[in-house]
Design a protein around this motif. Structure first.
Motif, PDB file in Angstrom:
ATOM      1  N   LEU A 162     -15.277  -6.312   7.472  1.00  0.00           N
ATOM      2  CA  LEU A 162     -14.159  -7.216   7.206  1.00  0.00           C
ATOM      3  C   LEU A 162     -12.995  -6.505   6.535  1.00  0.00           C
ATOM      4  N   ALA A 163     -13.292  -5.585   5.677  1.00  0.00           N
ATOM      5  CA  ALA A 163     -12.238  -4.870   4.953  1.00  0.00           C
ATOM      6  C   ALA A 163     -11.460  -3.925   5.863  1.00  0.00           C
ATOM      7  N   THR A 164     -12.128  -3.333   6.845  1.00  0.00           N
ATOM      8  CA  THR A 164     -11.443  -2.370   7.715  1.00  0.00           C
ATOM      9  C   THR A 164     -10.784  -3.012   8.916  1.00  0.00           C
ATOM     10  N   ARG A 165     -11.125  -4.243   9.221  1.00  0.00           N
ATOM     11  CA  ARG A 165     -10.553  -4.939  10.381  1.00  0.00           C
ATOM     12  C   ARG A 165     -10.128  -6.337   9.964  1.00  0.00           C
ATOM     13  N   PRO A 166      -8.822  -6.542   9.686  1.00  0.00           N
ATOM     14  CA  PRO A 166      -8.381  -7.841   9.208  1.00  0.00           C
ATOM     15  C   PRO A 166      -8.566  -8.932  10.255  1.00  0.00           C
ATOM     16  N   ALA A 167      -8.736 -10.129   9.798  1.00  0.00           N
ATOM     17  CA  ALA A 167      -8.907 -11.273  10.697  1.00  0.00           C
ATOM     18  C   ALA A 167      -7.632 -11.516  11.482  1.00  0.00           C
ATOM     19  N   ALA A 168      -7.765 -12.049  12.668  1.00  0.00           N
ATOM     20  CA  ALA A 168      -6.608 -12.284  13.537  1.00  0.00           C
ATOM     21  C   ALA A 168      -5.611 -13.243  12.901  1.00  0.00           C
ATOM     22  N   ALA A 169      -6.070 -14.174  12.115  1.00  0.00           N
ATOM     23  CA  ALA A 169      -5.176 -15.143  11.487  1.00  0.00           C
ATOM     24  C   ALA A 169      -4.275 -14.481  10.454  1.00  0.00           C
ATOM     25  N   GLN A 170      -4.664 -13.335   9.955  1.00  0.00           N
ATOM     26  CA  GLN A 170      -3.889 -12.645   8.927  1.00  0.00           C
ATOM     27  C   GLN A 170      -2.860 -11.689   9.512  1.00  0.00           C
ATOM     28  N   THR A 171      -2.952 -11.373  10.803  1.00  0.00           N
ATOM     29  CA  THR A 171      -2.017 -10.421  11.384  1.00  0.00           C
ATOM     30  C   THR A 171      -0.700 -11.120  11.719  1.00  0.00           C
ATOM     31  N   THR A 172       0.361 -10.336  11.741  1.00  0.00           N
ATOM     32  CA  THR A 172       1.676 -10.881  12.061  1.00  0.00           C
ATOM     33  C   THR A 172       1.878 -10.883  13.570  1.00  0.00           C
ATOM     34  N   THR A 173       2.887 -11.601  14.017  1.00  0.00           N
ATOM     35  CA  THR A 173       3.187 -11.609  15.439  1.00  0.00           C
ATOM     36  C   THR A 173       3.706 -10.233  15.837  1.00  0.00           C
ATOM     37  N   PRO A 174       3.467  -9.819  17.080  1.00  0.00           N
ATOM     38  CA  PRO A 174       3.894  -8.488  17.496  1.00  0.00           C
ATOM     39  C   PRO A 174       5.411  -8.366  17.499  1.00  0.00           C
ATOM     40  N   ASP A 175       5.889  -7.205  17.147  1.00  0.00           N
ATOM     41  CA  ASP A 175       7.320  -6.928  17.135  1.00  0.00           C
ATOM     42  C   ASP A 175       7.666  -6.238  18.449  1.00  0.00           C
ATOM     43  N   ILE A 176       7.991  -7.033  19.465  1.00  0.00           N
ATOM     44  CA  ILE A 176       8.277  -6.477  20.785  1.00  0.00           C
ATOM     45  C   ILE A 176       9.672  -6.891  21.250  1.00  0.00           C
ATOM     46  N   VAL A 177      10.151  -6.149  22.230  1.00  0.00           N
ATOM     47  CA  VAL A 177      11.397  -6.468  22.915  1.00  0.00           C
ATOM     48  C   VAL A 177      11.083  -6.462  24.404  1.00  0.00           C
ATOM     49  N   VAL A 178      11.570  -7.474  25.111  1.00  0.00           N
ATOM     50  CA  VAL A 178      11.407  -7.547  26.562  1.00  0.00           C
ATOM     51  C   VAL A 178      12.781  -7.331  27.188  1.00  0.00           C
ATOM     52  N   VAL A 179      12.847  -6.405  28.137  1.00  0.00           N
ATOM     53  CA  VAL A 179      14.099  -6.118  28.841  1.00  0.00           C
ATOM     54  C   VAL A 179      13.878  -6.440  30.315  1.00  0.00           C
ATOM     55  N   ARG A 180      14.615  -7.412  30.820  1.00  0.00           N
ATOM     56  CA  ARG A 180      14.525  -7.801  32.235  1.00  0.00           C
ATOM     57  C   ARG A 180      15.722  -7.195  32.940  1.00  0.00           C
ATOM     58  N   ILE A 181      15.468  -6.510  34.044  1.00  0.00           N
ATOM     59  CA  ILE A 181      16.515  -5.801  34.775  1.00  0.00           C
ATOM     60  C   ILE A 181      16.661  -6.401  36.168  1.00  0.00           C
ATOM     61  N   ALA A 182      17.892  -6.725  36.535  1.00  0.00           N
ATOM     62  CA  ALA A 182      18.192  -7.235  37.867  1.00  0.00           C
ATOM     63  C   ALA A 182      19.417  -6.500  38.395  1.00  0.00           C
ATOM     64  N   GLY A 183      19.400  -6.188  39.662  1.00  0.00           N
ATOM     65  CA  GLY A 183      20.542  -5.520  40.261  1.00  0.00           C
ATOM     66  C   GLY A 183      20.828  -6.070  41.639  1.00  0.00           C
ATOM     67  N   ASP A 184      22.107  -6.124  41.986  1.00  0.00           N
ATOM     68  CA  ASP A 184      22.479  -6.627  43.301  1.00  0.00           C
ATOM     69  C   ASP A 184      23.183  -5.567  44.145  1.00  0.00           C
ATOM     70  N   GLY A 185      23.173  -4.332  43.716  1.00  0.00           N
ATOM     71  CA  GLY A 185      23.851  -3.269  44.441  1.00  0.00           C
ATOM     72  C   GLY A 185      25.222  -2.951  43.896  1.00  0.00           C
ATOM     73  N   ASN A 186      25.919  -3.952  43.340  1.00  0.00           N
ATOM     74  CA  ASN A 186      27.244  -3.738  42.768  1.00  0.00           C
ATOM     75  C   ASN A 186      27.216  -3.676  41.250  1.00  0.00           C
ATOM     76  N   SER A 187      26.254  -4.363  40.656  1.00  0.00           N
ATOM     77  CA  SER A 187      26.147  -4.355  39.197  1.00  0.00           C
ATOM     78  C   SER A 187      24.682  -4.491  38.797  1.00  0.00           C
ATOM     79  N   THR A 188      24.425  -4.123  37.571  1.00  0.00           N
ATOM     80  CA  THR A 188      23.084  -4.248  36.998  1.00  0.00           C
ATOM     81  C   THR A 188      23.190  -5.147  35.781  1.00  0.00           C
ATOM     82  N   GLN A 189      22.265  -6.084  35.684  1.00  0.00           N
ATOM     83  CA  GLN A 189      22.224  -6.977  34.532  1.00  0.00           C
ATOM     84  C   GLN A 189      20.912  -6.726  33.791  1.00  0.00           C
ATOM     85  N   LEU A 190      21.027  -6.575  32.486  1.00  0.00           N
ATOM     86  CA  LEU A 190      19.865  -6.445  31.621  1.00  0.00           C
ATOM     87  C   LEU A 190      19.884  -7.626  30.661  1.00  0.00           C
TER      88      LEU A 190
END
Length: 105
Positions: free
Chosen positions: A14-42
Motif C-alpha cells: 500500500l505504501a509503494t502503490r497509492p490507491a487510484a482514488a488518491q491519484t490526480t487526473t492525468p495532465d495531457i494535451v490532445v492535438v487534433r489535426i485536419a487538413g484540406d490541402g490549402n490549410s491545416t487546422q490544429l
C-alpha cells in the motif's frame, strides 16, 4: 508470526502503490489535426472547455510546405517547453490525425 509478516507485506504494498482514488487526473494535451490541402487546422485541447484552434497555410509549393512545417514546429515546440512529450498518435478517417501528449512528472 505469519500474520505479522503478511500484514507487513500488505502495508508495504500500500505504501509503494497509492490507491487510484488518491491519484490526480492525468495532465495531457490532445492535438487534433485536419487538413484540406490549402490549410491545416490544429485544435489543442487541455481539458473540457479549454480548446484553442490554430490554422496555418498548407500545400505543395515550397513556400506552403515551409509555412506548414513552421506552424507545426511552433505548436509542438511550445508544448515540449511546457514539459509535454508525445505519448501516442492515431488517425480517424483520411484527413484527421490525433496526437496525445503527456506531461513529464
Amino acid at each position: 508470526m505469519k500474520k505479522l509478516i503478511l500484514l507487513s507485506v500488505c502495508l508495504l504494498a500500500l505504501a509503494t502503490r497509492p490507491a487510484a482514488a488518491q491519484t490526480t487526473t492525468p495532465d495531457i494535451v490532445v492535438v487534433r489535426i485536419a487538413g484540406d490541402g490549402n490549410s491545416t487546422q490544429l485544435v489543442v485541447t487541455r481539458g473540457e472547455g479549454k480548446s484553442e484552434k490554430i490554422e496555418f497555410p498548407s500545400g505543395r509549393t515550397d513556400k506552403q510546405l515551409m509555412a506548414a512545417s513552421e506552424g507545426y514546429y511552433k505548436v509542438l515546440s511550445a508544448l515540449y517547453r511546457e514539459g509535454y512529450v508525445l505519448k501516442s498518435t492515431f488517425t480517424t478517417g483520411t484527413f484527421y490525425t490525433t496526437l496525445v501528449l503527456d506531461k513529464i512528472r
